[in-house]
Design a protein around this motif. Structure first.
Motif, PDB file in Angstrom:
ATOM      1  N   TYR A 179      16.839  19.115   1.701  1.00 21.71           N
ATOM      2  CA  TYR A 179      15.577  18.728   1.359  1.00 21.71           C
ATOM      3  C   TYR A 179      14.417  18.721   2.454  1.00 21.71           C
ATOM      4  O   TYR A 179      13.423  19.148   2.299  1.00 21.71           O
ATOM      5  CB  TYR A 179      15.622  17.414   0.886  1.00 21.71           C
ATOM      6  N   VAL A 180      14.941  18.193   3.624  1.00 24.30           N
ATOM      7  CA  VAL A 180      14.030  18.138   4.719  1.00 24.30           C
ATOM      8  C   VAL A 180      13.405  19.211   5.176  1.00 24.30           C
ATOM      9  O   VAL A 180      12.421  19.745   5.568  1.00 24.30           O
ATOM     10  CB  VAL A 180      14.882  17.172   5.853  1.00 24.30           C
ATOM     11  N   THR A 210      20.944   6.082   1.943  1.00 26.74           N
ATOM     12  CA  THR A 210      21.801   7.188   1.049  1.00 26.74           C
ATOM     13  C   THR A 210      20.784   8.350   0.796  1.00 26.74           C
ATOM     14  O   THR A 210      19.588   7.838   0.819  1.00 26.74           O
ATOM     15  CB  THR A 210      22.444   6.542  -0.118  1.00 26.74           C
ATOM     16  N   ASP A 211      21.072   9.479   0.678  1.00 23.33           N
ATOM     17  CA  ASP A 211      20.137  10.475   0.517  1.00 23.33           C
ATOM     18  C   ASP A 211      19.638  10.157  -0.937  1.00 23.33           C
ATOM     19  O   ASP A 211      18.431  10.381  -1.339  1.00 23.33           O
ATOM     20  CB  ASP A 211      20.662  11.778   0.632  1.00 23.33           C
ATOM     21  N   ARG A 254       0.731  -1.007   0.086  1.00 24.51           N
ATOM     22  CA  ARG A 254      -0.014  -0.072  -0.073  1.00 24.51           C
ATOM     23  C   ARG A 254       0.884   1.377  -0.061  1.00 24.51           C
ATOM     24  O   ARG A 254       0.184   2.386  -0.129  1.00 24.51           O
ATOM     25  CB  ARG A 254      -0.808  -0.099   1.283  1.00 24.51           C
ATOM     26  N   GLY A 255       2.307   1.010   0.166  1.00 21.48           N
ATOM     27  CA  GLY A 255       2.931   2.237   0.170  1.00 21.48           C
ATOM     28  C   GLY A 255       4.456   2.045   0.489  1.00 21.48           C
ATOM     29  O   GLY A 255       4.843   0.830   0.517  1.00 21.48           O
ATOM     30  N   PRO A 256       5.205   2.910   0.776  1.00 23.49           N
ATOM     31  CA  PRO A 256       6.677   2.625   0.688  1.00 23.49           C
ATOM     32  C   PRO A 256       7.227   1.884   1.789  1.00 23.49           C
ATOM     33  O   PRO A 256       6.630   2.122   3.142  1.00 23.49           O
ATOM     34  CB  PRO A 256       7.210   4.140   0.730  1.00 23.49           C
ATOM     35  N   GLY A 257       8.222   1.229   1.772  1.00 28.58           N
ATOM     36  CA  GLY A 257       8.881   0.655   2.968  1.00 28.58           C
ATOM     37  C   GLY A 257       8.241  -0.612   3.398  1.00 28.58           C
ATOM     38  O   GLY A 257       7.208  -1.151   2.824  1.00 28.58           O
ATOM     39  N   PRO A 296      13.689   9.792  -2.664  1.00 28.06           N
ATOM     40  CA  PRO A 296      12.175   9.224  -3.484  1.00 28.06           C
ATOM     41  C   PRO A 296      11.706   8.603  -2.417  1.00 28.06           C
ATOM     42  O   PRO A 296      10.246   8.329  -2.652  1.00 28.06           O
ATOM     43  CB  PRO A 296      13.178   8.338  -4.233  1.00 28.06           C
ATOM     44  N   PHE A 297      11.971   7.723  -1.184  1.00 27.89           N
ATOM     45  CA  PHE A 297      11.394   7.127  -0.375  1.00 27.89           C
ATOM     46  C   PHE A 297      10.373   8.244   0.427  1.00 27.89           C
ATOM     47  O   PHE A 297       9.152   8.104   0.796  1.00 27.89           O
ATOM     48  CB  PHE A 297      12.022   6.701   0.869  1.00 27.89           C
ATOM     49  N   LEU A 298      10.864   9.601   0.887  1.00 28.63           N
ATOM     50  CA  LEU A 298      10.162  10.499   1.495  1.00 28.63           C
ATOM     51  C   LEU A 298       9.073  10.991   0.618  1.00 28.63           C
ATOM     52  O   LEU A 298       7.994  11.301   0.991  1.00 28.63           O
ATOM     53  CB  LEU A 298      11.006  11.689   1.996  1.00 28.63           C
ATOM     54  N   ARG A 299       9.351  11.058  -0.687  1.00 31.02           N
ATOM     55  CA  ARG A 299       8.428  11.722  -1.752  1.00 31.02           C
ATOM     56  C   ARG A 299       7.104  10.621  -1.842  1.00 31.02           C
ATOM     57  O   ARG A 299       5.988  10.997  -1.886  1.00 31.02           O
ATOM     58  CB  ARG A 299       9.042  11.771  -3.145  1.00 31.02           C
ATOM     59  N   ASP A 300       7.624   9.390  -1.828  1.00 25.51           N
ATOM     60  CA  ASP A 300       6.610   8.300  -1.922  1.00 25.51           C
ATOM     61  C   ASP A 300       5.560   8.367  -0.479  1.00 25.51           C
ATOM     62  O   ASP A 300       4.532   8.054  -0.529  1.00 25.51           O
ATOM     63  CB  ASP A 300       7.395   6.776  -1.817  1.00 25.51           C
TER      64      ASP A 300
END
Length: 144
Positions: free
Chosen positions: A69-70, A31-32, A8-11, A37-41
């Motif tokens: 980014y954060v 890695t950043d 249903r989502g990332p991770g 991309p994980f944070l965008r997802d």
């Protein structure tokens, strides 16, 4: 660890659908270049919701690129950093400890691939027992 991925989502999802606990789950996810991309997802997965992210200070989490980014994500993202070395405050350490004493106990795998079945079983067991994931959080002093 594909079997542990929440489709249903990332991770990896360890929590209840209403209160999910997600962990990045891919080679090189520290890695950043992989975390952004994980944070965008994550943002797409939880639209218009605030997200609390707990980090343990790996280099990809503290790079200049990630810090910038954060900083731009403060409207939806709160980052809490664990102290440099504090396994008792890191709920992931409790997860690993639990799986290592059950599914990985006495395992002498000839390869990384041979570790997949017991890891899948361990994460699946924790996912079936969400009270465990929340106990790991409580042990770290976090309440939800």
């Amino acid at each position: 660890m594909e079997a542990a991925v929440d489709r249903r989502g990332p991770g990896v999802s360890l929590g209840r659908p209403s209160d999910p606990l997600l962990l990045p789950n891919a080679p090189g996810s520290d890695t950043d270049a992989a975390l952004i991309p994980f944070l965008r997802d994550l943002k797409r997965h939880f639209p218009q919701q605030r997200v609390l992210l707990i980090w343990d200070g790996l280099s990809g989490q503290t790079s200049r690129v990630m810090t910038a980014y954060v900083a731009r994500q403060r409207a939806w993202l709160t980052v809490e950093r664990l102290p440099g070395y504090a396994p008792d405050l890191n709920p992931v350490e409790q997860l690993w400890g639990n799986v290592k004493t059950r599914e990985l106990a006495n395992v002498c795998a000839p390869s990384l691939a041979a570790l997949r079945p017991p890891l899948h079983a361990g994460f699946a067991r924790v996912r079936r027992q969400p009270h465990l994931a929340f106990a790991f959080l409580r042990h770290a002093g976090l309440e939800f």
